[in-house]
Every structure is written in structure tokens, then in C-alpha cells.
Design a protein around this motif. Sequence first.
Motif, short mmCIF file in Angstrom:
data_model
loop_
_atom_site.label_atom_id
_atom_site.label_comp_id
_atom_site.label_asym_id
_atom_site.label_seq_id
_atom_site.Cartn_x
_atom_site.Cartn_y
_atom_site.Cartn_z
N VAL A 26 12.52 -5.70 -1.11
CA VAL A 26 11.59 -5.91 -2.23
C VAL A 26 10.15 -5.83 -1.71
O VAL A 26 9.88 -6.13 -0.54
CB VAL A 26 11.80 -7.26 -2.96
CG1 VAL A 26 13.15 -7.34 -3.62
CG2 VAL A 26 11.58 -8.43 -2.03
N TYR A 27 9.29 -5.43 -2.60
CA TYR A 27 7.85 -5.36 -2.27
C TYR A 27 7.14 -6.26 -3.27
O TYR A 27 7.38 -6.17 -4.48
CB TYR A 27 7.34 -3.92 -2.38
CG TYR A 27 8.06 -2.99 -1.43
CD1 TYR A 27 7.60 -2.81 -0.13
CD2 TYR A 27 9.21 -2.31 -1.83
CE1 TYR A 27 8.27 -1.98 0.75
CE2 TYR A 27 9.89 -1.48 -0.96
CZ TYR A 27 9.42 -1.32 0.34
OH TYR A 27 10.09 -0.50 1.22
N LEU A 44 6.34 -4.98 -6.71
CA LEU A 44 5.65 -3.68 -6.59
C LEU A 44 6.66 -2.59 -6.29
O LEU A 44 7.70 -2.85 -5.68
CB LEU A 44 4.62 -3.73 -5.44
CG LEU A 44 3.54 -4.79 -5.49
CD1 LEU A 44 2.83 -4.84 -4.13
CD2 LEU A 44 2.54 -4.52 -6.59
N ASP A 45 6.31 -1.36 -6.68
CA ASP A 45 7.06 -0.21 -6.18
C ASP A 45 6.73 -0.05 -4.69
O ASP A 45 5.66 -0.47 -4.25
CB ASP A 45 6.60 1.07 -6.89
CG ASP A 45 7.11 1.14 -8.31
OD1 ASP A 45 7.91 0.25 -8.68
OD2 ASP A 45 6.71 2.05 -9.03
N LEU A 97 -1.54 -0.24 -1.56
CA LEU A 97 -2.30 -1.50 -1.35
C LEU A 97 -2.52 -1.76 0.14
O LEU A 97 -3.61 -2.15 0.56
CB LEU A 97 -1.54 -2.68 -1.96
CG LEU A 97 -1.67 -2.87 -3.47
CD1 LEU A 97 -0.80 -4.04 -3.92
CD2 LEU A 97 -3.12 -3.12 -3.89
N CYS A 98 -1.47 -1.54 0.93
CA CYS A 98 -1.60 -1.79 2.37
C CYS A 98 -2.62 -0.83 2.99
O CYS A 98 -3.39 -1.23 3.87
CB CYS A 98 -0.26 -1.63 3.06
SG CYS A 98 0.85 -3.00 2.75
N VAL A 158 -4.94 -12.19 -2.10
CA VAL A 158 -3.81 -11.31 -2.43
C VAL A 158 -3.13 -10.86 -1.14
O VAL A 158 -3.79 -10.31 -0.25
CB VAL A 158 -4.28 -10.07 -3.22
CG1 VAL A 158 -3.09 -9.14 -3.51
CG2 VAL A 158 -4.97 -10.48 -4.51
N THR A 159 -1.82 -11.10 -1.03
CA THR A 159 -1.08 -10.66 0.15
C THR A 159 0.07 -9.76 -0.26
O THR A 159 1.02 -10.22 -0.91
CB THR A 159 -0.49 -11.88 0.92
OG1 THR A 159 -1.53 -12.81 1.21
CG2 THR A 159 0.16 -11.43 2.22
N PRO A 160 0.01 -8.46 0.08
CA PRO A 160 1.16 -7.59 -0.16
C PRO A 160 2.22 -7.84 0.91
O PRO A 160 1.89 -7.99 2.08
CB PRO A 160 0.58 -6.17 -0.02
CG PRO A 160 -0.89 -6.34 0.20
CD PRO A 160 -1.12 -7.73 0.66
N LEU A 161 3.47 -7.92 0.49
CA LEU A 161 4.56 -8.20 1.44
C LEU A 161 5.72 -7.24 1.24
O LEU A 161 6.11 -6.96 0.10
CB LEU A 161 5.09 -9.63 1.22
CG LEU A 161 4.21 -10.81 1.58
CD1 LEU A 161 4.86 -12.10 1.09
CD2 LEU A 161 3.98 -10.88 3.08
#
Lengths: 273, 292
Positions: free
Chosen positions: A212-213, A228-229, A236-237, A162-165
Motif C-alpha cells: 500500500v502507498y 495513493l496510487d 510525491l517522493c 505530510v509523509t508519503p509511505l
Amino acid sequence: MFSAVSRPLTPAQRMNPRWGNGRRTADVAASFIKPNDRLTSFDRLEIYNRQYWFRLLDCLYDDFPGLRAVIGEKKFTAMSETYLTRYPSSSFTLRNLGSRLEKFLREEPRWARPRTALALDMVRFEWAKIIAFDGGARPIVTIDDLLGRDPSRLRLKLQPYVTPLELGYPLDDFSIALRQRDDDGPQAGNAASTGRASKSGRTVRLPRPERVYLAVHRLENVVYYKRLDASAYAVLCALRGGATLAKASERANDAESLRRWFEMWMKLGWFCR
Amino acid sequence: MPANRHNGFTDLGIGVGLRVPHYSHILGRKPAVDWFEIISENFMIDAGRPLRTLDLILEQYAVVQHGVSMYLGSPRLNRDHLKRLKQLVRRTKTPFVSDHLCWGSVDGSYSHDLLPLPYTFAAARHVAARVREARDILEVPVIVENVSSYAEFHASEMSEWEFLAEVVERADCGMLLDVNNIYVSSRNHNFDPFDYLNGVPLERVGQVHIAGHTKFERYILDTHDHPVLPTVWRLYAHVVSRIGPVNTLLEWDARIPPFEEVHREALKARRFLRDLETQRSENRKSAQTVTA
């Protein structure tokens, strides 16, 4: 021989006739490779030199369709040659060939200009897709694992895949549009080679700036992009950075949103031991 | 001698290389295929769809692992690579592992190509030691495959087949004899491919590869994008006539046609096995007649 095989080709995709120190490559090749009745030593070495580049360039070409679209096919090929010359493959698998592409683009932003921000976002997004496709999965944290735990001491790990961007462009939509175009198959067309035209001939408009997230992840072995919001992204980060659950939760706007996010993330299996 | 200690005493029959475009056909139609060969590196990953697909294949078919990046001729083996390879060996329960008689990495950089070695005694000793090391770690037989090549070195002290023989004897390992590669190299280096076949210890063959290639004006490239050519079938027939039925695998890696076409091409090998059986039967009858 490795340095000979990996030397950049000429623009005509032939082996460079000049060696680095001014010697003729033909002389270098003749010093260790036999000629035969049809091929000189140079010719024989050139087969390997060309195969090396064709194979590696094809791999990057397939792995980064979005970056190709952003900077243009011709520039992408030239950039790839420079990238691979600076960062030759250091892994037994071609899967990792683009692992240092973001680093390279930051070092050499000329390859990303004039769409520098878009190109950098795209390379992060496309690498996240590779991670999501076959990245490791650890045992999932269940509700039972969390019962009775003190949030001020509990640290949740995010699954490696999983990579949050945080992106300046809606690259999820753009990537899907590119994919649909390519899946449509070859079509007649007269689009110029602007870097935004595929073999199908259709162009996909580059995205306009928009914050955007995303989380790039997989579910049942299929890669997805989940919007994501901003504050969900921040939570998450923070968790991924090692913050405790209590500390990370401070990034949320309100308790109800936080509850909904965690319910969804737990269902998706994003937290691991 | 189909089953021997070099191939884990297996008599697998005629197999096909497992390739992505065929996944849905294989999983959906479940064709009757003797066995599949996988490229190990495609599955030496942590998780995800490739491994899930492999597990589904393993539920129904025998699978043998074939590698492309052990680089037995490189200065040293990559321990991380071997660790991952061993994890995959445990998953697939492959009876043996094959990889190429080549090098491809130096000082931590990878060419992702099967680069030819100089055929020297020092190189043979080096490769044989690496084969033994890999076998000790993987705990399954390791067999080495001859590669197609486009260059010969001044430094070489022997022919390619003498080198292959030297390596497998020193390592006490088996061979994955690629008869297409022998043909390609024979044309590129002007030797008789039957000299090659007669010069290697065929009793060590654990598996045979067949494939297609592409002829250019001045050389032949090992492209795996065509049916097997008659000249390559003749080499296959020669091997089978010498050693009997052997684990046989068709490789088709580019411009891949539908699965049925690939499988049909592989099954052409049966003709040579039938011819062999007929010949053996006639020989038995002749012997009985003479005895009588």
C-alpha cells in the motif's frame, strides 16, 4: 547522578544492586546521597531511577500502540529499555522520544523478529503520525503562485507534516482497528498476553502482507491516512526529493491522473513555499 | 502583595492547570475560571491541534506559562528551547514564566524529571545566573518553583529554603511557591514546613501552587492525583495570612476527574482568602476602636 538515574532497572523493576564496575550501587549512592531514618541512600536514589523509567516507558507505550501490537507487550517493554539505554532522550520534549526507533530497529532487528518487515513499517507509520499531529506548516502554494511558471524549473515543496509511505501492509486499516478496540473501553476477557490483546481484552488480527502507498497528513488539525496510487506516491517522493515538477510528473502513468492528483493535493494544501 | 514585579503586576485569582481531558468541557461550556496555567512544553511545537486549542483558550481566558524543562540547574540552558519558549510567550502574552529549581539534563541527554540540586553556594550562583539569562532572553519575569524531592546530598551547605532564598535574591527574581511540594519534602526530609515558609522571602512570591500527593509507607510522592490535603491547605493559609491574596493554581495531572471537580477543589482556596479578609476587617475595626 544522571547515569545512576538512567541505569536500567532489574526485571523486578528495582534499581540494579550492582554498579557497572562491580561496585555495589548502595556504596555509590551512599557516596553522594544522605540516608534518613526510613530510607537508605540506595532507596532514595531508586525512587528517581524508577520514576525515570516509568515516565519514559509510558511515553513510548502511548506513542507506539501499533508496534506494541506487532511485537508483543513484553518484548516491546524490553526493546524500549534497550532503545532508551542506547539512545537516551536528546530533546527537551518527550514528543521526540521515538524519533530514533526506526534506526534502532534496523540496527537491532532481533527486537522486530519474526515480523521484521511489519514492525519496521509500523514504526515508520507511527512516527509519521506524530509528525502529522504537530509538524510544522508552511505557507500554502496557490494556483496563482503557479501561473506562468515553467514546470521544468519549478520545484514544489511538500508540507513538513505530510509523509508519503510505501508499506508492505495495510497499516492504515490496522491502526484504525486498534484505535476502535481501545476506544471501546475495558471489557472482560481471557485473552493471553500475546501482544495483540489490549486492556479491553479484544484482539485485533495482524494485517496480511499487501503493498500500500499512503500519505500520512493532517487536515483541519486532524490526522488522516490517504491511500495513493503507486505512481502518485512516486510523484510525491520525487517532489519531496527536490525534482522539478516536470521531472516528477514523468513518474505518472497518464496526464489525466496527474491532473486529478494535483487538484486533490492542492486542495489539501500539501504544497508549500 | 498580590501583584508585584515578579508576576508582571498581576492579580489573577484562582486558576486551574489546563489539561487535555478538559478541553472539550472548557471550549464547549466556557466555565467562569479566573485563569489557566499551561505546561509550556506541550505547546512548544510548530503547528497542529494543540496550538489551535490554545488559541481558542486564549480568546477567552488569561493564560500563564509554566515550564518543566528549562532545567535552570543544568550546566547550560538550551537555546533552541528558549527560542521556542519565547515564540510561545509572544503567542500567549503570559505576564511571567515559571520553571523549576532543579536540573534534568546533562551532555545533551534529558531525564524529563525534576532532579534536586545540591544546596551549595556554587549551585545557587549557577542557577541565579541561568535565571537572569532566561529572563534577558524571554523579556518577561521568570519565577522559580521549589520541587518535591526524595534525596538530600552530602554536598549541601544549607537547607532547601536557604538555598531558594539565596537563588532568588541573587537572581532578583520571584518564587512560585508550591506548598504541596514543601509539605512532601518536609515529610521526606524531616523538617518543619513552617520553618521553610518563614525562611524564604515571601515578598517575592509571584504565584502559589496547590496539589495533592500520595503517601507511601516510607515516603510521600508528589503525584498530583488527589485533592489537596488539609495539611497542605494549612500551609496555603499561612502563606496567604502573611502576604495576602496571591495568584493561586491547582495542579491535577493524573487520574484527572471531571473539570467541575477540579475547579471546585481549586476554589476551596477562596475560603482562606475570605478568612483573611474577615481577619483584616476585624483588625481595622479594633484599630478604629482603640483610636476612638
